[in-house]
Write a protein that holds these residues in place. Structure first.
Motif, PDB file in Angstrom:
ATOM      1  N   TYR A 100       0.833  -1.172  -0.189  1.00 29.16           N
ATOM      2  CA  TYR A 100       0.087   0.102   0.019  1.00 29.16           C
ATOM      3  C   TYR A 100       0.927   1.404  -0.279  1.00 29.16           C
ATOM      4  CZ  TYR A 100      -4.014  -2.744   1.151  1.00 29.16           C
ATOM      5  OH  TYR A 100      -5.352  -3.569   0.878  1.00 29.16           O
ATOM      6  N   LEU A 101       1.737   1.200   0.892  1.00 22.77           N
ATOM      7  CA  LEU A 101       2.634   2.505   0.947  1.00 22.77           C
ATOM      8  C   LEU A 101       3.494   2.735  -0.554  1.00 22.77           C
ATOM      9  CD1 LEU A 101       5.053   3.221   3.634  1.00 22.77           C
ATOM     10  CD2 LEU A 101       6.076   3.451   1.720  1.00 22.77           C
ATOM     11  N   LEU A 102       4.117   1.692  -0.783  1.00 24.19           N
ATOM     12  CA  LEU A 102       4.800   2.045  -2.249  1.00 24.19           C
ATOM     13  C   LEU A 102       3.857   2.195  -3.381  1.00 24.19           C
ATOM     14  CD1 LEU A 102       7.741  -0.629  -1.851  1.00 24.19           C
ATOM     15  CD2 LEU A 102       7.760   1.912  -1.939  1.00 24.19           C
ATOM     16  N   ALA A 103       2.599   1.597  -3.500  1.00 25.74           N
ATOM     17  CA  ALA A 103       1.719   2.209  -4.290  1.00 25.74           C
ATOM     18  C   ALA A 103       1.143   3.519  -4.210  1.00 25.74           C
ATOM     19  CB  ALA A 103       0.336   1.115  -4.543  1.00 25.74           C
ATOM     20  N   ASP A 104       0.974   3.921  -3.097  1.00 24.68           N
ATOM     21  CA  ASP A 104       0.612   5.288  -2.808  1.00 24.68           C
ATOM     22  C   ASP A 104       1.771   6.209  -3.312  1.00 24.68           C
ATOM     23  OD1 ASP A 104      -1.669   7.145  -2.198  1.00 24.68           O
ATOM     24  OD2 ASP A 104      -0.140   7.843  -0.479  1.00 24.68           O
ATOM     25  N   GLU A 105       3.100   5.778  -2.942  1.00 28.64           N
ATOM     26  CA  GLU A 105       4.032   6.676  -3.412  1.00 28.64           C
ATOM     27  C   GLU A 105       4.152   6.834  -5.034  1.00 28.64           C
ATOM     28  OE1 GLU A 105       7.249   6.645   0.362  1.00 28.64           O
ATOM     29  OE2 GLU A 105       7.570   5.080  -1.474  1.00 28.64           O
ATOM     30  N   GLU A 106       3.991   5.696  -5.330  1.00 35.50           N
ATOM     31  CA  GLU A 106       3.973   5.616  -7.040  1.00 35.50           C
ATOM     32  C   GLU A 106       2.747   6.497  -7.522  1.00 35.50           C
ATOM     33  OE1 GLU A 106       2.422   2.465 -10.199  1.00 35.50           O
ATOM     34  OE2 GLU A 106       3.514   1.630  -8.615  1.00 35.50           O
ATOM     35  N   ASP A 107       1.571   6.552  -6.701  1.00 34.02           N
ATOM     36  CA  ASP A 107       0.662   7.331  -7.469  1.00 34.02           C
ATOM     37  C   ASP A 107       0.643   8.847  -6.976  1.00 34.02           C
ATOM     38  OD1 ASP A 107      -1.937   7.707  -8.585  1.00 34.02           O
ATOM     39  OD2 ASP A 107      -2.691   8.085  -6.342  1.00 34.02           O
ATOM     40  N   THR A 108       1.075   9.089  -5.980  1.00 30.76           N
ATOM     41  CA  THR A 108       1.299  10.621  -5.571  1.00 30.76           C
ATOM     42  C   THR A 108       2.505  11.532  -5.565  1.00 30.76           C
ATOM     43  OG1 THR A 108       1.589   9.901  -3.201  1.00 30.76           O
ATOM     44  CG2 THR A 108      -0.620   9.992  -3.758  1.00 30.76           C
ATOM     45  N   MET A 109       3.551  10.412  -5.642  1.00 30.00           N
ATOM     46  CA  MET A 109       4.933  11.107  -5.684  1.00 30.00           C
ATOM     47  C   MET A 109       5.390  11.325  -4.424  1.00 30.00           C
ATOM     48  SD  MET A 109       5.566  10.181  -8.752  1.00 30.00           S
ATOM     49  CE  MET A 109       7.219  10.648  -8.970  1.00 30.00           C
ATOM     50  N   ARG A 110       4.527  11.336  -3.310  1.00 32.55           N
ATOM     51  CA  ARG A 110       5.191  11.489  -1.804  1.00 32.55           C
ATOM     52  C   ARG A 110       6.011  10.602  -1.345  1.00 32.55           C
ATOM     53  NH1 ARG A 110      -0.919  12.234   1.063  1.00 32.55           N
ATOM     54  NH2 ARG A 110      -1.686  10.415   0.189  1.00 32.55           N
ATOM     55  N   HIS A 111       6.559  10.896  -0.423  1.00 34.65           N
ATOM     56  CA  HIS A 111       7.689   9.887   0.235  1.00 34.65           C
ATOM     57  C   HIS A 111       7.164   9.810   1.558  1.00 34.65           C
ATOM     58  CE1 HIS A 111      11.143   7.667   1.045  1.00 34.65           C
ATOM     59  NE2 HIS A 111      11.498   8.368   2.019  1.00 34.65           N
ATOM     60  N   TYR A 112       6.911   8.591   1.916  1.00 37.74           N
ATOM     61  CA  TYR A 112       6.824   8.100   3.480  1.00 37.74           C
ATOM     62  C   TYR A 112       8.121   8.027   4.010  1.00 37.74           C
ATOM     63  CZ  TYR A 112       1.848   7.469   2.308  1.00 37.74           C
ATOM     64  OH  TYR A 112       0.416   7.773   1.851  1.00 37.74           O
ATOM     65  N   ASP A 113       8.094   8.061   5.515  1.00 41.51           N
ATOM     66  CA  ASP A 113       9.029   7.839   6.434  1.00 41.51           C
ATOM     67  C   ASP A 113       8.977   6.687   6.842  1.00 41.51           C
ATOM     68  OD1 ASP A 113      10.844  10.360   6.489  1.00 41.51           O
ATOM     69  OD2 ASP A 113       8.531  11.217   6.923  1.00 41.51           O
ATOM     70  N   SER A 114       7.931   6.029   7.062  1.00 42.28           N
ATOM     71  CA  SER A 114       7.596   4.838   7.855  1.00 42.28           C
ATOM     72  C   SER A 114       6.190   4.273   7.558  1.00 42.28           C
ATOM     73  CB  SER A 114       8.073   4.975   9.310  1.00 42.28           C
ATOM     74  OG  SER A 114       7.091   5.808   9.997  1.00 42.28           O
ATOM     75  N   ALA A 115       5.828   3.109   8.018  1.00 41.82           N
ATOM     76  CA  ALA A 115       4.720   2.540   8.129  1.00 41.82           C
ATOM     77  C   ALA A 115       4.479   2.187   9.492  1.00 41.82           C
ATOM     78  CB  ALA A 115       4.416   1.268   7.183  1.00 41.82           C
ATOM     79  N   TRP A 116       2.914   2.275   9.886  1.00 39.80           N
ATOM     80  CA  TRP A 116       2.801   1.694  11.292  1.00 39.80           C
ATOM     81  C   TRP A 116       1.507   0.799  11.141  1.00 39.80           C
ATOM     82  CZ3 TRP A 116       4.454   3.416  15.858  1.00 39.80           C
ATOM     83  CH2 TRP A 116       5.458   4.617  15.944  1.00 39.80           C
ATOM     84  N   ILE A 117       1.756  -0.362  11.770  1.00 37.14           N
ATOM     85  CA  ILE A 117       0.567  -1.246  12.075  1.00 37.14           C
ATOM     86  C   ILE A 117       0.233  -0.985  13.581  1.00 37.14           C
ATOM     87  CG2 ILE A 117      -0.246  -3.577  12.366  1.00 37.14           C
ATOM     88  CD1 ILE A 117       2.480  -4.084  10.291  1.00 37.14           C
ATOM     89  N   ALA A 118      -1.169  -0.510  13.613  1.00 38.15           N
ATOM     90  CA  ALA A 118      -2.080  -0.287  14.770  1.00 38.15           C
ATOM     91  C   ALA A 118      -2.968  -1.320  15.198  1.00 38.15           C
ATOM     92  CB  ALA A 118      -2.669   1.062  14.870  1.00 38.15           C
ATOM     93  N   ARG A 119      -2.926  -2.210  16.042  1.00 38.54           N
ATOM     94  CA  ARG A 119      -3.843  -3.156  16.310  1.00 38.54           C
ATOM     95  C   ARG A 119      -4.411  -3.026  17.623  1.00 38.54           C
ATOM     96  NH1 ARG A 119      -3.870  -7.876  19.212  1.00 38.54           N
ATOM     97  NH2 ARG A 119      -2.151  -7.288  20.453  1.00 38.54           N
ATOM     98  N   PHE A 120      -5.702  -3.351  17.428  1.00 31.61           N
ATOM     99  CA  PHE A 120      -6.874  -3.463  18.596  1.00 31.61           C
ATOM    100  C   PHE A 120      -6.894  -4.956  18.529  1.00 31.61           C
ATOM    101  CE2 PHE A 120      -8.069   0.615  16.825  1.00 31.61           C
ATOM    102  CZ  PHE A 120      -8.204   1.349  17.854  1.00 31.61           C
ATOM    103  N   ASP A 121      -6.798  -5.618  19.925  1.00 38.29           N
ATOM    104  CA  ASP A 121      -7.086  -6.868  20.081  1.00 38.29           C
ATOM    105  C   ASP A 121      -8.486  -7.418  19.989  1.00 38.29           C
ATOM    106  OD1 ASP A 121      -7.437  -9.435  21.739  1.00 38.29           O
ATOM    107  OD2 ASP A 121      -5.119  -9.450  21.616  1.00 38.29           O
ATOM    108  N   LYS A 122      -8.792  -8.142  19.135  1.00 43.18           N
ATOM    109  CA  LYS A 122      -9.808  -8.405  18.910  1.00 43.18           C
ATOM    110  C   LYS A 122     -10.663  -9.129  20.165  1.00 43.18           C
ATOM    111  CE  LYS A 122      -9.561 -12.754  16.187  1.00 43.18           C
ATOM    112  NZ  LYS A 122      -9.965 -13.302  14.928  1.00 43.18           N
ATOM    113  N   GLU A 123     -10.137  -9.532  21.133  1.00 38.31           N
ATOM    114  CA  GLU A 123     -10.554 -10.554  22.256  1.00 38.31           C
ATOM    115  C   GLU A 123     -10.677  -9.638  23.326  1.00 38.31           C
ATOM    116  OE1 GLU A 123      -8.533 -14.016  22.404  1.00 38.31           O
ATOM    117  OE2 GLU A 123      -9.201 -14.870  20.729  1.00 38.31           O
ATOM    118  N   THR A 124      -9.733  -8.849  23.651  1.00 37.82           N
ATOM    119  CA  THR A 124      -9.268  -8.108  24.901  1.00 37.82           C
ATOM    120  C   THR A 124      -9.600  -6.549  24.551  1.00 37.82           C
ATOM    121  OG1 THR A 124      -7.013  -7.812  24.628  1.00 37.82           O
ATOM    122  CG2 THR A 124      -7.626  -9.738  25.836  1.00 37.82           C
ATOM    123  N   GLY A 125      -9.462  -5.995  23.248  1.00 42.06           N
ATOM    124  CA  GLY A 125      -9.443  -4.570  23.178  1.00 42.06           C
ATOM    125  C   GLY A 125      -8.272  -3.978  23.439  1.00 42.06           C
TER     126      GLY A 125
END
Length: 161
Positions: A100-125
Motif C-alpha cells: 500500500y505504501l509503495l503504491a501510494d508513493e507511485e501514485d502521489t509522488m510523496r515519500h513516506y518515512d515509515s509505516a505503522w501497524i496499529a492493532r486492537f486486540d479482537k478479544e481484549t481490546g
C-alpha cells in the motif's frame, strides 16, 4: 425475536464499517469502545495527525489494488497507518502495508518515512503499534512482489487444468 451474538472477524468488521477504526481514534472514542485500549495515548504521545483515510490505491507498475486505512503524520513525519483487529501483529501484515505504501508513493509522488501497524486486540481490546522504517518497507515489498507473482502463476496453472 432472539438476538444472536455475531462473531466479528476483521474482514466482516471492515466490510460493514470501512472507516470506523480511523474515525474512532480521530474522535477520541477508543477508550469508550475499547476500554483497555491505549490508542489515544499513542495519538497524543506520538502526535498523530490524520490526513486521509480509506483511500483506494492502485499500482499500475505492479498491477494490484487495495484500500489503505490512513495516511498521517507521526511525530511530524509522513506515515501510512494500517489498523488491524486481531490477536497479534503478524508478519504478513508487513507485506500488505509495504504494498500500500509503495503504491501510494507511485501514485502521489510523496515519500513516506515509515509505516505503522496499529492493532486492537479482537478479544481484549488492548492496543499495540509497530513502526516499520522505510528501509524495511522496501524489503517487505520485494517479498510482497514475490508472493504476488506466485499467486498469479498458480492461478494460470489452475486455469490450464
Amino acid at each position: 425475536m432472539k438476538l444472536e451474538k455475531i462473531k466479528m472477524t476483521e474482514k466482516t468488521f471492515e466490510e460493514q464499517f470501512p472507516s470506523l477504526k480511523g474515525w474512532i481514534i480521530e474522535n477520541d472514542l477508543s477508550p469508550t469502545l475499547f476500554p483497555k485500549s491505549d490508542s489515544m495515548n499513542w495519538v497524543r504521545t506520538d502526535k498523530i495527525k490524520f490526513i486521509e483515510s480509506e483511500k483506494k490505491i492502485y499500482s499500475r507498475l505492479h498491477r494490484f489494488a487495495g484500500t489503505l486505512d490512513a495516511v498521517g503524520t507521526v511525530n511530524g513525519k509522513l506515515a501510512l497507518i494500517d489498523f488491524k483487529t486481531s490477536t497479534g501483529i503478524w508478519d504478513d501484515y508487513r507485506l500488505q502495508v509495504a504494498a500500500y505504501l509503495l503504491a501510494d508513493e507511485e501514485d502521489t509522488m510523496r515519500h513516506y518515512d515509515s509505516a505503522w501497524i496499529a492493532r486492537f486486540d479482537k478479544e481484549t481490546g488492548e492496543f499495540e503499534t509497530k513502526q516499520i522504517p522505510h528501509e524495511e518497507v522496501d524489503k517487505d515489498f520485494i517479498a510482497f512482489c514475490g508472493a504476488l507473482k506466485l499467486k498469479q502463476r498458480l492461478l494460470e496453472l489452475k486455469r490450464e487444468k
